[in-house]
Design a protein around this motif. Sequence first.
Motif, PDB file in Angstrom:
ATOM      1  N   ARG A 123      19.907 -20.081 -18.550  1.00 11.17           N
ATOM      2  CA  ARG A 123      18.877 -20.569 -17.635  1.00 11.17           C
ATOM      3  C   ARG A 123      17.555 -20.616 -18.375  1.00 11.17           C
ATOM      4  O   ARG A 123      17.171 -19.670 -19.063  1.00 11.17           O
ATOM      5  CB  ARG A 123      18.734 -19.670 -16.406  1.00 11.17           C
ATOM      6  N   ILE A 124      16.876 -21.718 -18.215  1.00 11.62           N
ATOM      7  CA  ILE A 124      15.511 -21.824 -18.713  1.00 11.62           C
ATOM      8  C   ILE A 124      14.600 -21.828 -17.497  1.00 11.62           C
ATOM      9  O   ILE A 124      14.761 -22.645 -16.593  1.00 11.62           O
ATOM     10  CB  ILE A 124      15.315 -23.077 -19.595  1.00 11.62           C
ATOM     11  N   GLN A 125      13.695 -20.881 -17.442  1.00 10.12           N
ATOM     12  CA  GLN A 125      12.806 -20.737 -16.297  1.00 10.12           C
ATOM     13  C   GLN A 125      11.367 -20.682 -16.788  1.00 10.12           C
ATOM     14  O   GLN A 125      11.009 -19.837 -17.604  1.00 10.12           O
ATOM     15  CB  GLN A 125      13.149 -19.466 -15.509  1.00 10.12           C
ATOM     16  N   THR A 126      10.562 -21.559 -16.285  1.00 12.66           N
ATOM     17  CA  THR A 126       9.154 -21.626 -16.652  1.00 12.66           C
ATOM     18  C   THR A 126       8.307 -21.161 -15.479  1.00 12.66           C
ATOM     19  O   THR A 126       8.486 -21.638 -14.351  1.00 12.66           O
ATOM     20  CB  THR A 126       8.759 -23.056 -17.054  1.00 12.66           C
ATOM     21  N   ASN A 127       7.398 -20.223 -15.731  1.00 10.59           N
ATOM     22  CA  ASN A 127       6.537 -19.665 -14.701  1.00 10.59           C
ATOM     23  C   ASN A 127       5.086 -20.006 -15.022  1.00 10.59           C
ATOM     24  O   ASN A 127       4.554 -19.566 -16.045  1.00 10.59           O
ATOM     25  CB  ASN A 127       6.685 -18.141 -14.645  1.00 10.59           C
ATOM     26  N   VAL A 128       4.469 -20.795 -14.183  1.00  9.85           N
ATOM     27  CA  VAL A 128       3.042 -21.118 -14.324  1.00  9.85           C
ATOM     28  C   VAL A 128       2.295 -20.253 -13.315  1.00  9.85           C
ATOM     29  O   VAL A 128       2.590 -20.274 -12.123  1.00  9.85           O
ATOM     30  CB  VAL A 128       2.775 -22.608 -14.057  1.00  9.85           C
ATOM     31  N   ARG A 129       1.304 -19.484 -13.793  1.00  8.77           N
ATOM     32  CA  ARG A 129       0.716 -18.448 -12.953  1.00  8.77           C
ATOM     33  C   ARG A 129      -0.801 -18.484 -13.023  1.00  8.77           C
ATOM     34  O   ARG A 129      -1.394 -18.927 -14.003  1.00  8.77           O
ATOM     35  CB  ARG A 129       1.204 -17.066 -13.410  1.00  8.77           C
ATOM     36  N   GLY A 130      -1.399 -17.977 -11.972  1.00 11.44           N
ATOM     37  CA  GLY A 130      -2.849 -17.823 -11.926  1.00 11.44           C
ATOM     38  C   GLY A 130      -3.206 -16.429 -11.448  1.00 11.44           C
ATOM     39  O   GLY A 130      -2.613 -15.909 -10.510  1.00 11.44           O
TER      40      GLY A 130
END
Length: 471
Positions: free
Chosen positions: A140-147
């Motif tokens: 699994r490739i999981q990308t997390n964009v966070r602030g």
Amino acid sequence: MLSRYYFRALLVACALVSALGDKAQASPWIEANDAYLRASIEQLADAGYLRGHVNTYPLMWSGIARDLRRIDPAWLNDDELHAYYRVSAALDFAQMERVNGVRTTLNSERARQNGYADMYREHASLVVSRTFTNEHTAARIQTNVRGGSVEHKSYTFEGSYLATTLGNWAFSVDQMPVWWGPGQDNALVMSTNARPLQGFRLNRLEDNPSNLPVLRWAGRWHATAFAGRTQSAGPLGDQEIAGARLGIRPLPALSIGASTTLQAGDNLGRRNHIVGADVRLALPLAVTLYAEAAQRSGSTDVVAFEGASRDSRYALTIGVSHSIMLGQNLQQFFAEHTDVPAFFYDDNTDPAGYRRWGLNMGAAIDQDVESLTLGYRFQTAHGTGWQMRLRDQRMGASNRLVAMQHDIEGRDFDIKRRMVDVNYQRPFAETLLTIGVTYSYDVVRENFLNSMSSESSEHDLAVRASWEFRF
């Protein structure tokens, strides 16, 4: 030293796995992100239908799937049947050839405490994932964009993995949340509180008993081990960590686990060696007793505050849970007490100690604390669920968590905290909506050298929401 660039290789590997073929197998493990699924698994295990060890997350699907195939639903009572269908549905989803996911969260502030499956460490996030499986490999490739994250990183690959099998063992490179032990609100050695570690992991697939007569008494057993990175500590260099856990089930009603972790650094050598043991005992009438004890090896010679007499090498969690079916709804109650002494997770050389970016890798309540949690979970057959936790905590001056939250680190204090945490989830078509509210009331007393003290109080209200779509 582990390469900090190995997740670039993971990206390439995921692309290769997607091209290898489409013979679907189950995803390798159950993740530590669903308290309702965990409750159903524990209920079937306590009733004797799931025969393996279920206190180590990520939890391998192999043993669960094997035992589910052997269950005749006609054997089950109403509450066991509810749990059976809940776990079976999760397995069916895990066996899909490919799974895509989108999840977004909004939080008015970062969580003051993360229990099991709680991962609210930023103000907002967008998570996009894709999972591939074939006969012997899953990725699994999981990308997390966070602030607004605590470590000020705008994106991570947290939740990604590449796993393959060799004989009865699964090897993976991953950044997966980990929970070791039977605790519902705290785990003393490894928990989901801090950011998941980047590392390599080894898991035993089938938990069959040993054929050696001297070991046959242990029953079904599971083992896992990992090696990974925590974070860079500036002039102290990169920080590494390794750990291992063994779980056995000598009796259908008894599960026993043992865990150990050890940190190391470029310029610090070996340190923060923590050893833990836990037990879970299923009693009649769907009552379960559980406990976890942990010991810190090595020096705790750190600067102590006056009155910090709770400095010790031993921490303890004890708890009891009960499940009951009312109508078509499964309900679970639990009470859990945790006592972690002063300086248990500190290190006299590394300021971070047993933490990642200020969050403890063990107990979410950090150290120098006594905590009592009363919990309640309610879930319907259609996926709607409620969870409520009431926490009563007393924290001392070496507790990094509240020192950071109240900006009083380096001073002598004690805090009494009352906390109410409520979560609600409801499925809509193929999506899942979750809403949560946390209210806490802190009474802060600062102590001074002249035996004087000052007292203040603080109210805090946090709201959060998430929306998830998997297809």
